[in-house]
Write a protein that holds these residues in place. Structure first.
Motif, PDB file in Angstrom:
ATOM      1  N   CYS A   1       0.169 -14.682  11.071  1.00  0.00           N
ATOM      2  CA  CYS A   1       0.874 -14.004   9.992  1.00  0.00           C
ATOM      3  C   CYS A   1       1.138 -12.529  10.278  1.00  0.00           C
ATOM      4  CB  CYS A   1       0.109 -14.173   8.676  1.00  0.00           C
ATOM      5  SG  CYS A   1      -1.538 -13.434   8.670  1.00  0.00           S
ATOM      6  N   THR A   2       0.155 -11.848  10.875  1.00  0.00           N
ATOM      7  CA  THR A   2       0.347 -10.418  11.148  1.00  0.00           C
ATOM      8  C   THR A   2       1.480 -10.203  12.146  1.00  0.00           C
ATOM      9  OG1 THR A   2      -2.017 -10.032  10.740  1.00  0.00           O
ATOM     10  CG2 THR A   2      -0.784  -8.327  11.938  1.00  0.00           C
ATOM     11  N   ARG A   3       1.514 -11.022  13.203  1.00  0.00           N
ATOM     12  CA  ARG A   3       2.570 -10.884  14.210  1.00  0.00           C
ATOM     13  C   ARG A   3       3.941 -11.215  13.623  1.00  0.00           C
ATOM     14  NH1 ARG A   3       3.382 -11.785  19.784  1.00  0.00           N
ATOM     15  NH2 ARG A   3       5.592 -11.303  20.140  1.00  0.00           N
ATOM     16  N   ILE A   4       3.943 -12.230  12.758  1.00  0.00           N
ATOM     17  CA  ILE A   4       5.214 -12.601  12.142  1.00  0.00           C
ATOM     18  C   ILE A   4       5.696 -11.499  11.209  1.00  0.00           C
ATOM     19  CG2 ILE A   4       6.348 -14.260  10.623  1.00  0.00           C
ATOM     20  CD1 ILE A   4       4.359 -16.368  11.652  1.00  0.00           C
ATOM     21  N   ALA A   5       4.770 -10.939  10.404  1.00  0.00           N
ATOM     22  CA  ALA A   5       5.143  -9.906   9.430  1.00  0.00           C
ATOM     23  C   ALA A   5       5.721  -8.680  10.124  1.00  0.00           C
ATOM     24  CB  ALA A   5       3.921  -9.527   8.598  1.00  0.00           C
ATOM     25  N   THR A   6       5.078  -8.226  11.183  1.00  0.00           N
ATOM     26  CA  THR A   6       5.586  -7.042  11.893  1.00  0.00           C
ATOM     27  C   THR A   6       6.920  -7.321  12.586  1.00  0.00           C
ATOM     28  OG1 THR A   6       4.237  -7.676  13.812  1.00  0.00           O
ATOM     29  CG2 THR A   6       3.275  -6.098  12.260  1.00  0.00           C
ATOM     30  N   SER A   7       7.209  -8.602  12.907  1.00  0.00           N
ATOM     31  CA  SER A   7       8.494  -8.932  13.545  1.00  0.00           C
ATOM     32  C   SER A   7       9.656  -8.775  12.582  1.00  0.00           C
ATOM     33  CB  SER A   7       8.455 -10.370  14.075  1.00  0.00           C
ATOM     34  OG  SER A   7       7.473 -10.531  15.073  1.00  0.00           O
TER      35      SER A   7
ATOM     36  N   GLY B   1       8.653 -11.062   2.078  1.00  0.00           N
ATOM     37  CA  GLY B   1       8.000 -11.280   0.783  1.00  0.00           C
ATOM     38  C   GLY B   1       7.447 -12.690   0.667  1.00  0.00           C
ATOM     39  N   GLU B   2       8.200 -13.699   1.187  1.00  0.00           N
ATOM     40  CA  GLU B   2       7.715 -15.068   1.148  1.00  0.00           C
ATOM     41  C   GLU B   2       6.448 -15.224   1.977  1.00  0.00           C
ATOM     42  OE1 GLU B   2       8.883 -17.427  -0.747  1.00  0.00           O
ATOM     43  OE2 GLU B   2      10.435 -16.100  -1.538  1.00  0.00           O
ATOM     44  N   LEU B   3       6.386 -14.536   3.109  1.00  0.00           N
ATOM     45  CA  LEU B   3       5.178 -14.592   3.933  1.00  0.00           C
ATOM     46  C   LEU B   3       3.980 -14.036   3.162  1.00  0.00           C
ATOM     47  CD1 LEU B   3       4.796 -13.852   7.659  1.00  0.00           C
ATOM     48  CD2 LEU B   3       3.385 -12.562   6.081  1.00  0.00           C
ATOM     49  N   LEU B   4       4.173 -12.889   2.440  1.00  0.00           N
ATOM     50  CA  LEU B   4       3.075 -12.308   1.664  1.00  0.00           C
ATOM     51  C   LEU B   4       2.619 -13.270   0.570  1.00  0.00           C
ATOM     52  CD1 LEU B   4       4.316  -8.616   1.265  1.00  0.00           C
ATOM     53  CD2 LEU B   4       2.693  -9.535   2.930  1.00  0.00           C
ATOM     54  N   ARG B   5       3.561 -13.974  -0.014  1.00  0.00           N
ATOM     55  CA  ARG B   5       3.195 -14.929  -1.051  1.00  0.00           C
ATOM     56  C   ARG B   5       2.432 -16.112  -0.460  1.00  0.00           C
ATOM     57  NH1 ARG B   5       8.048 -16.677  -4.727  1.00  0.00           N
ATOM     58  NH2 ARG B   5       7.659 -14.559  -5.518  1.00  0.00           N
ATOM     59  N   ASP B   6       2.892 -16.567   0.745  1.00  0.00           N
ATOM     60  CA  ASP B   6       2.194 -17.682   1.388  1.00  0.00           C
ATOM     61  C   ASP B   6       0.758 -17.305   1.741  1.00  0.00           C
ATOM     62  OD1 ASP B   6       4.522 -19.134   1.206  1.00  0.00           O
ATOM     63  OD2 ASP B   6       5.144 -18.760   3.289  1.00  0.00           O
TER      64      ASP B   6
ATOM     65  N   VAL C   1       1.501  -4.411   4.654  1.00  0.00           N
ATOM     66  CA  VAL C   1       2.244  -4.180   3.421  1.00  0.00           C
ATOM     67  C   VAL C   1       2.519  -2.697   3.234  1.00  0.00           C
ATOM     68  CG1 VAL C   1       2.122  -4.338   0.916  1.00  0.00           C
ATOM     69  CG2 VAL C   1       1.356  -6.251   2.316  1.00  0.00           C
ATOM     70  N   LEU C   2       1.501  -1.867   3.421  1.00  0.00           N
ATOM     71  CA  LEU C   2       1.691  -0.428   3.268  1.00  0.00           C
ATOM     72  C   LEU C   2       2.692   0.123   4.279  1.00  0.00           C
ATOM     73  CD1 LEU C   2      -2.049   0.555   2.648  1.00  0.00           C
ATOM     74  CD2 LEU C   2      -0.177   0.631   0.979  1.00  0.00           C
ATOM     75  N   GLU C   3       2.702  -0.459   5.483  1.00  0.00           N
ATOM     76  CA  GLU C   3       3.645  -0.019   6.510  1.00  0.00           C
ATOM     77  C   GLU C   3       5.077  -0.388   6.157  1.00  0.00           C
ATOM     78  OE1 GLU C   3       4.332  -0.564  11.357  1.00  0.00           O
ATOM     79  OE2 GLU C   3       2.629  -1.502  10.338  1.00  0.00           O
TER      80      GLU C   3
ATOM     81  N   HIS D   1      12.707  -7.903  -5.027  1.00  0.00           N
ATOM     82  CA  HIS D   1      11.910  -9.130  -4.992  1.00  0.00           C
ATOM     83  C   HIS D   1      10.643  -8.943  -4.150  1.00  0.00           C
ATOM     84  CE1 HIS D   1      10.956 -13.404  -4.516  1.00  0.00           C
ATOM     85  NE2 HIS D   1      10.913 -13.206  -3.201  1.00  0.00           N
ATOM     86  N   THR D   2      10.790  -8.348  -3.000  1.00  0.00           N
ATOM     87  CA  THR D   2       9.643  -8.189  -2.102  1.00  0.00           C
ATOM     88  C   THR D   2       8.679  -7.124  -2.614  1.00  0.00           C
ATOM     89  OG1 THR D   2      11.036  -8.866  -0.254  1.00  0.00           O
ATOM     90  CG2 THR D   2       8.991  -7.730   0.289  1.00  0.00           C
ATOM     91  N   LEU D   3       9.210  -6.035  -3.209  1.00  0.00           N
ATOM     92  CA  LEU D   3       8.319  -5.003  -3.766  1.00  0.00           C
ATOM     93  C   LEU D   3       7.480  -5.560  -4.906  1.00  0.00           C
ATOM     94  CD1 LEU D   3      10.550  -1.797  -3.721  1.00  0.00           C
ATOM     95  CD2 LEU D   3       8.398  -2.158  -2.485  1.00  0.00           C
ATOM     96  N   ALA D   4       8.057  -6.444  -5.651  1.00  0.00           N
ATOM     97  CA  ALA D   4       7.288  -7.065  -6.745  1.00  0.00           C
ATOM     98  C   ALA D   4       6.134  -7.875  -6.181  1.00  0.00           C
ATOM     99  CB  ALA D   4       8.213  -7.951  -7.579  1.00  0.00           C
ATOM    100  N   ILE D   5       6.375  -8.574  -5.062  1.00  0.00           N
ATOM    101  CA  ILE D   5       5.299  -9.345  -4.438  1.00  0.00           C
ATOM    102  C   ILE D   5       4.247  -8.409  -3.855  1.00  0.00           C
ATOM    103  CG2 ILE D   5       4.780 -10.956  -2.585  1.00  0.00           C
ATOM    104  CD1 ILE D   5       7.551 -12.156  -2.968  1.00  0.00           C
ATOM    105  N   CYS D   6       4.699  -7.299  -3.267  1.00  0.00           N
ATOM    106  CA  CYS D   6       3.751  -6.327  -2.703  1.00  0.00           C
ATOM    107  C   CYS D   6       2.886  -5.714  -3.817  1.00  0.00           C
ATOM    108  CB  CYS D   6       4.507  -5.208  -1.976  1.00  0.00           C
ATOM    109  SG  CYS D   6       5.326  -5.748  -0.454  1.00  0.00           S
TER     110      CYS D   6
END
Length: 994
Positions: free
Chosen positions: A758-764, A785-790, A802-804, A826-831
């Motif tokens: 997940c970390t590698r995917i998020a930074t990509s 945002g979907e990744l953070l929800r998953d 997330v902070l980055e 949408h993504t800020l709401a998930i964050c």
């Protein structure tokens, strides 16, 4: 008797005389004889001697006029001799050369002194007559015995003249041989002199005829000795030249050519001298490491044709000549061929081991066995000499002499039957055959040349096929005949197909960039050989002898023709006919391979009519692959193996890669269930990042269909990481396809595996959040945002990520694209949900950019205050953006972050921030300029409050952690499209003060 011109000046002129002797009670016809002087003397003497025996006869030749048809001769014993001479009309220039009298020569040399005046008168008149007209006569009166004396003396004089000429020629030749002149000029000069000597020497009568002239044994011996001396001098001259330089064996080849051009020369005597010189040379070259005699191939061809002569003596001499010639040629291979090396005895001298030529072939060569002669010549001659031998025989096929053509054809076929592999001039021979067959050629010539094509294909299929493919398309009937001839040899069918497959790797119409790369013989720079190869397959594939080879190379032929079909549909050809050969060849291949049902099915799908259309090749490839799979074609294992091999090696062109992926995918879909075996999954993983965007998208599309079974793939992590690498593709469609594929896989991916990636995917996703394409940008933001929800159960792993991501998510709220703004919200709401910001949702209900920034900054200061400096650093990078809205938003965000994190900033940090904002004080956008002034003043106030005391600064930081006070609005900024007002309030100043 009337005699012709001096042979030395007019050797080619022909005429005739008729002589009749009328005695008392009988008329004796001597007959019709040659006009030329030497032949006339021989004929006249032998005829009279045979008719009258030893009777004494007085002959009178009466002088006639130029217009007379006959003249009377005085009585011999009271009898009359009548000689017929052609009239002026019979000898007119329009008549055939054989009917023209060349003139009358001098007779005064062989006549007694008392008759000289009469003889001179007669001869001088006839000489003048020659100059004025072609037909004339003379008067001669003498006894028959006197005529015989004249004939003998005349022959002797002629031989002496020939001897003198030969002596002079020998002196000239030897003088040139000893001079320091250019070797080529020296040889040409000597060859010209030898040719003159040859014409004089071998135009003499035979030795038997010379002997018959003598009236007694003494005269016969004198003439014979003189005759032999002439021949010996000519032979000695040749021996001297050859002893000095073996290269001058070339003269023997020229002699054989001169002899074949004129049958009047003494062929047997010429061959005797050639054999003697070759015998001398064969003994001379023993012990030589190499022999400089490039004429041996041509000379062997001349001699081999004489081995079938009707005259047994000529055949025998030609056979001996070939034997000696091969002895010379065998020295060329002395250090190579087995059984021909030397061995040293005790004395240190070298002795020669018996060669195969000496022991096996000699009897057959001497008997004139054509097969053994061809075998021995092919075995002994080196490739260059054997090529000359073959070329000489090949050119004899154009001879008007049908007997020679037949003999040359036989020897040529026998030689190529056994030793075609040594012939080096294959392309030139094939090209010449094409030119000859395109013209008028006899049946035997046509059959022989086609047989030559077959025999050359047996040993040099690559050279023959390449040459046959280098002619204009479409092929004419001559070229198709040559293709059939090349296809008659079943043993080389695999090599022929391999060569054609090599040609089919080319692209039709492709222009070669460099002249150095053009190794073809055609003058056209465009490469049309693949089109010719496709047409050739239409001819060769149905041949019965090719059935096994076609089955062996079915996969290669199938893919090569699919590639050519693609090239043809994408290439602008000059002729419409050029587009159909790959299609026709493909149909022939299917029918020859037992796939007639596939052909019919493709016909029902209208494939054959649309195959040549531009934009149809990809769908056409899909149709062919799918149709083959539907019919469970028996060649599937071989085809799959070849496709795998082709995929591993990598295609040469982009079109080939696309066709390979489509074909392989369709076959795997039919015969395998998802997921594919690991060997093929590796291919699809590598294709994700292929340089060809089409290949990448096809691979990603297939991988996406494997989402339901993604957890069954052994190397799933590698597969996901390869998709992440596709995010960096320059092709936007590839990036979009990669985003969709990754999302489908993540929806089905096992959570444990997901969490490890997940970390590698998020930074990509971060680089794509600032992509120039709004679609990619909004998709990346949403998928983040979907990744953070998953991964809501693994929030502790993603807090830093997330902070980055907050800075781009906040700034792109001001994007001009609505879909990007909505994705950011949408993504800020998930964050906010993951970071537990309880007040964030309230700020989004009544959206105002500055209020959202203030809310986020307050929440960050409360929950993750130590990250403020990192966020400031990220925000400074957007001040250089070319997009105005990003510079505005970045200034506002920097102002709030600096205000809340002022206790974390050092003087050096403030100086960097001031320098970055100072560049925007003169910005082209007035709103950016005003925001920059406000932010700049804010930074200056913060800088003035900073203290250099470390103790005071530490107390300040501790106080701010204990005492938390929220910041109020600093800019009163409204989003674009509404009124905006910026003012500095007392609240701002109060909040900055401690």
């Amino acid at each position: 008797m009337a005699l012709g011109n001096d042979y030395r000046t007019e050797s080619k002129t022909r005429g005739f005389i008729e002589v009749t002797l009328e005695l008392k009670n009988e008329s004796v016809s001597i007959g019709k004889g040659p006009w030329l002087h030497s032949e006339a003397v021989m004929w006249f003497w032998s005829s009279i001697k045979g008719k009258l025996g030893d009777r004494k006869t007085k002959t009178t030749v009466e002088k006639g006029k130029n217009s007379s048809k006959a003249f009377d001769v005085s009585e011999l014993w009271g009898r009359k001799v009548q000689t017929h001479v052609p009239s002026s009309s019979e000898c007119s220039p329009n008549m055939a050369p054989s009917c023209r009298a060349p003139g009358i020569s001098h007779f005064d040399k062989g006549v007694e002194k008392e008759k000289c005046s009469e003889m001179e008168s007669s001869s001088s008149e006839t000489l003048e007559g020659k100059k004025s007209a072609q037909c004339c006569s003379a008067i001669l009166m003498m006894n028959l015995s006197e005529v015989l004396v004249y004939v003998w003396e005349y022959t002797a004089t002629t031989l002496w003249d020939t001897l003198a000429t030969i002596f002079n020629h020998q002196a000239l030749i030897l003088a040139v041989n000893s001079s320091f002149v250019d070797p080529l000029l020296q040889f040409e000069t000597q060859l010209n002199i030898i040719e003159s000597s040859f014409k004089v020497v071998f135009a003499m009568p035979t030795l038997k005829q010379v002997r018959d002239i003598g009236n007694n044994e003494c005269e016969e011996l004198d003439l014979e000795e003189l005759y032999q001396i002439i021949l010996n001098i000519f032979e000695d001259t040749l021996l001297i030249l050859v002893s000095k330089d073996l290269y001058k064996l070339q003269i023997l080849k020229e002699m054989a050519v001169w002899m074949s051009q004129d049958n009047s020369y003494l062929q047997h005597r010429v061959l005797v001298i050639i054999c003697r010189v070759l015998n001398f040379a064969s003994r001379k070259v023993k012990g030589y490491g190499s022999v400089d005699a490039p004429c041996l191939g041509d000379l062997a061809a001349e001699l081999s044709l004489l081995c079938s002569h009707t005259d047994g003596s000529i055949t025998q001499q030609a056979s001996f000549g070939i034997y000696h010639l091969l002895c010379i040629a065998s020295c060329e291979n002395v250090n190579i061929a087995e059984g021909k090396v030397t061995k040293c005895d005790k004395t240190g001298s070298y002795s020669w081991l018996p060669s195969l030529l000496d022991t096996e072939y000699l009897p057959d060569i001497l008997r004139g066995d054509k097969t053994k002669i061809a075998q021995s010549i092919g075995q002994t001659l080196v490739p260059s000499l054997l090529t000359d031998f073959v070329w000489n025989l090949f050119m004899r096929l154009n001879s008007p002499n049908l007997v020679m053509v037949k003999e040359a054809a036989t020897m040529l076929k026998l030689t190529l039957e056994f030793h075609a592999n040594k012939v080096t001039m294959v392309s030139k021979i094939v090209n010449t055959i094409y030119e000859q067959l395109s013209g008028n050629s006899t049946h035997i010539m046509k059959q022989t040349m086609l047989k030559v094509i077959t025999l050359l294909t047996r040993t040099s299929p690559k050279k023959v096929i390449f040459q046959l493919m280098d002619y204009p398309v479409p092929a004419d009937n001559t070229l198709i005949l040559m293709w059939h001839a090349a296809g008659n040899e079943s043993s080389v069918a695999p090599y022929v197909l391999k060569t054609i497959l090599l040609i089919l790797k080319g692209k039709p119409g492709e222009i070669q960039d460099s002249a150095l790369e053009r190794r073809r013989s055609s003058l056209d720079a465009t490469n049309m050989m693949p089109v010719a190869a496709s047409q050739a397959l239409c001819t060769l594939l149905p041949v019965g002898s090719y059935k096994k080879a076609v089955a062996q190379f079915f996969p290669q032929l199938l893919m090569a023709l699919m590639f050519q079909l693609c090239y043809s549909s994408n290439t602008q050809m000059d002729s419409e006919h050029n587009l159909i050969y790959a299609r026709d060849a493909l149909r022939v291949l299917l029918n020859c391979s037992g796939l007639q049902q596939v052909d019919l099915s493709l016909k029902r799908k209208n494939f054959w009519k649309q195959a040549s259309e531009a934009l149809f090749h990809l769908h056409g490839t899909y149709l062919v692959a799918k149709t083959l799979a539907e019919h469970n074609f028996p060649q599937f294992p071989e085809t799959l193996h070849y496709l795998y091999k082709l995929s591993v090696e990598g295609p040469r062109r982009t079109e080939e890669g696309v066709i390979t992926v489509i074909f392989l995918t369709e076959l795997l879909n039919k015969f395998f269930r998802d997921p594919f075996p690991e060997e093929f999954m590796v291919l699809f993983r590598n294709w994700v990042n292929d340089s060809n965007p089409e290949v990448s998208k096809l691979s990603l599309q297939k991988i996406a269909t494997m989402a339901p079974v993604i957890n069954q793939i052994e190397s799933v992590c590698s597969l996901v990481l390869s998709i992440l690498d596709a995010f960096y593709s320059k092709d936007k469609t590839v990036v979009i396809r990669a985003l969709f594929t990754l999302r489908r896989l993540l929806n089905k991916l096992d959570r444990v595996t997901y969490s490890s990636l997940c970390t590698r995917i998020a930074t990509s996703y971060f680089p794509l959040m600032d992509h120039t394409d709004a679609g990619i940008q909004s998709m990346a933001i949403r998928h983040f945002g979907e990744l953070l929800r998953d991964m809501n159960q693994y929030t502790w792993m993603l807090n830093a990520v997330v902070l980055e991501s907050l800075v781009p998510l906040i700034l792109f709220l001001e994007d001009t694209e609505t879909r990007v703004v909505m994705a950011c919200k949408h993504t800020l709401a998930i964050c906010a949900l993951e970071l537990k910001w309880s007040t964030f949702s309230q700020s989004m209900e009544h959206y105002n950019f500055e209020m959202v920034v203030l809310n986020i900054c307050n929440n960050i200061f409360i929950s993750h205050g130590s990250y403020i400096t990192d966020l400031i650093s990220d925000s400074l990078g957007f001040l250089r953006s070319s997009r105005v809205y990003l510079r505005r938003a970045a200034l506002i965000l920097l102002g709030y972050l600096a205000t809340l994190g002022r206790h974390l900033l050092l003087r050096d940090d403030i100086e960097v921030m001031l320098e970055a904002v100072e560049r925007l004080l003169q910005d082209e956008d007035p709103l950016v300029e005003q925001l920059a002034k406000t932010t700049y003043e804010l930074f200056k106030k913060i800088a003035r409050k900073l203290t250099s005391s470390v103790i005071k600064q530490s107390f300040r930081r501790l106080f701010n952690f204990i005492y938390i006070k929220k910041v109020k609005l600093l800019y009163n900024y409204n989003s674009p499209g509404s009124t905006m007002e910026i003012k500095e309030t007392d609240t701002c100043e109060e909040e900055i003060e401690e």
